[in-house]
Scaffold this motif. Sequence first.
Motif, short mmCIF file in Angstrom:
data_model
loop_
_atom_site.label_atom_id
_atom_site.label_comp_id
_atom_site.label_asym_id
_atom_site.label_seq_id
_atom_site.Cartn_x
_atom_site.Cartn_y
_atom_site.Cartn_z
N LEU A 57 0.82 -1.20 0.00
CA LEU A 57 0.00 0.00 0.00
C LEU A 57 0.86 1.26 0.00
N PRO A 58 0.44 2.30 -0.71
CA PRO A 58 1.13 3.58 -0.58
C PRO A 58 0.91 4.12 0.83
N PRO A 59 1.76 5.04 1.29
CA PRO A 59 1.61 5.59 2.65
C PRO A 59 0.21 6.17 2.86
N LEU A 60 -0.37 5.87 4.02
CA LEU A 60 -1.69 6.40 4.32
C LEU A 60 -1.62 7.92 4.48
N PRO A 61 -2.52 8.65 3.82
CA PRO A 61 -2.52 10.11 3.98
C PRO A 61 -2.83 10.50 5.43
N GLY A 63 -4.46 12.95 8.49
CA GLY A 63 -5.74 13.61 8.64
C GLY A 63 -6.86 12.67 9.05
N ASP A 64 -8.02 13.26 9.26
CA ASP A 64 -9.20 12.53 9.70
C ASP A 64 -10.03 12.15 8.49
N TRP A 65 -9.87 10.91 8.03
CA TRP A 65 -10.63 10.42 6.88
C TRP A 65 -11.00 8.97 7.11
N ASN A 66 -12.04 8.51 6.42
CA ASN A 66 -12.45 7.11 6.58
C ASN A 66 -12.64 6.39 5.24
N LYS A 67 -12.59 7.11 4.11
CA LYS A 67 -12.69 6.47 2.80
C LYS A 67 -11.54 6.95 1.93
N GLY A 68 -10.83 5.99 1.33
CA GLY A 68 -9.72 6.33 0.46
C GLY A 68 -9.78 5.56 -0.85
N HIS A 69 -9.33 6.19 -1.93
CA HIS A 69 -9.35 5.59 -3.25
C HIS A 69 -7.92 5.50 -3.78
N ILE A 70 -7.49 4.28 -4.08
CA ILE A 70 -6.14 4.05 -4.58
C ILE A 70 -6.20 3.80 -6.08
N SER A 71 -5.42 4.56 -6.83
CA SER A 71 -5.42 4.46 -8.28
C SER A 71 -3.98 4.54 -8.79
N HIS A 72 -3.83 4.55 -10.15
CA HIS A 72 -2.51 4.71 -10.75
C HIS A 72 -2.04 6.15 -10.61
N ASN A 73 -0.78 6.31 -10.28
CA ASN A 73 -0.15 7.61 -10.38
C ASN A 73 0.33 7.75 -11.80
N THR A 74 -0.33 8.57 -12.61
CA THR A 74 -0.09 8.61 -14.06
C THR A 74 1.37 8.84 -14.44
N PRO A 75 2.07 9.80 -13.83
CA PRO A 75 3.45 10.03 -14.26
C PRO A 75 4.38 8.85 -13.98
N HIS A 76 4.15 8.16 -12.89
CA HIS A 76 5.08 7.09 -12.48
C HIS A 76 4.49 5.69 -12.63
N GLY A 77 3.17 5.57 -12.79
CA GLY A 77 2.54 4.26 -12.94
C GLY A 77 2.43 3.47 -11.66
N VAL A 84 -8.99 11.07 -0.49
CA VAL A 84 -9.55 10.57 0.76
C VAL A 84 -10.67 11.52 1.19
N THR A 85 -11.65 10.99 1.89
CA THR A 85 -12.77 11.81 2.36
C THR A 85 -13.20 11.35 3.75
N LYS A 86 -13.85 12.24 4.45
CA LYS A 86 -14.51 11.89 5.71
C LYS A 86 -15.99 11.79 5.38
N ALA A 87 -16.45 10.57 5.15
CA ALA A 87 -17.82 10.35 4.68
C ALA A 87 -18.75 9.99 5.84
N GLN A 88 -20.01 10.34 5.66
CA GLN A 88 -21.05 9.92 6.60
C GLN A 88 -21.54 8.55 6.14
N LEU A 89 -21.06 7.51 6.76
CA LEU A 89 -21.36 6.15 6.32
C LEU A 89 -22.73 5.71 6.85
N PRO A 90 -23.46 4.92 6.06
CA PRO A 90 -24.77 4.46 6.52
C PRO A 90 -24.66 3.47 7.66
N GLY A 91 -25.69 3.42 8.47
CA GLY A 91 -25.72 2.48 9.57
C GLY A 91 -27.11 1.90 9.76
N VAL A 92 -27.20 0.87 10.57
CA VAL A 92 -28.49 0.29 10.93
C VAL A 92 -29.29 1.33 11.71
#
Length: 266
Positions: A57-61, A63-77, A84-92
């Motif tokens: 895994l790349p280094p975790l960013p 800050g206060d976040w709970n959802k992250g998206h890992i993709s290609h770094n275009t210049p380096h591949g 990353v975002t701090k999302a309001q996640l659904p619950g029961v």
Amino acid sequence: MPGTVPDIQVLQASVDPEDQSEFRILVDRKFVKYLTIDPGLYNVGDMCFGPSLISMLPPLPPGDWNKGHISHNTPHGRPHFAGVTKAQLPGVTNLWHPLQIAHLELHMGQKLRSNVYEATCPRFNSTIIAKFARFAWETPQLDAETSAYQRIENHQIGPKFLGHLSEEGRVIGFIIERITDCRHATAEDLSLCQLTLSRLHKLGIKHGDINKHNFLIHDGKATLIDFDNSTRYNDAKTLDEEFRGLQEELRDTSGRGGRIVESDAA
């Protein structure tokens, strides 16, 4: 401290070689974060083995976040966090039981299904069963099943509901008693299973998946489990169709509905 490497544990994984894969991870034994990884970044075998995935895994960013998206770094591949975002996640939402237990209080044991585990907790003297939404898209089923347990409470139909299971303030599932010294139903247990199913139908509830593995035979009775497909019905014909189909379900030898443990990274 700056530069401190976080302690990362992969709790659950949903790996798809053709599409995005999803991971639920625990950071520093406190914080749950959800990662989405684009296809083609990592080998499927590595993603299915927690330590391998963590090492890549790349280094975790910060800050206060709970959802992250890992993709290609275009210049380096190379894989990188595209955001990353701090999302309001659904619950029961149906919190009908007085007890709520944080997931960190549980020590997870044997995995029975992808989202069902045997577990222990200091609050209980014996092993319990934990069932929860691993990812947001599983929450509606857990919400519906939680409501089903409320309706069958004290009707001698299912296992005893012990409380709601929470993650950082939101409820993601529940814990129930573990039925011991039991076996799955066979055709010879038809009358016991009919008695339990009829109790459910008297409450106007269709179970929706009456395969023989959802009837646990013990102490001279049948206990129903897995109410995630249950629905409320006032239509007697619909309930009667399910009741009449029980005998065939108990005779089934296909193995459908048996214990399934998916390949997880956990």
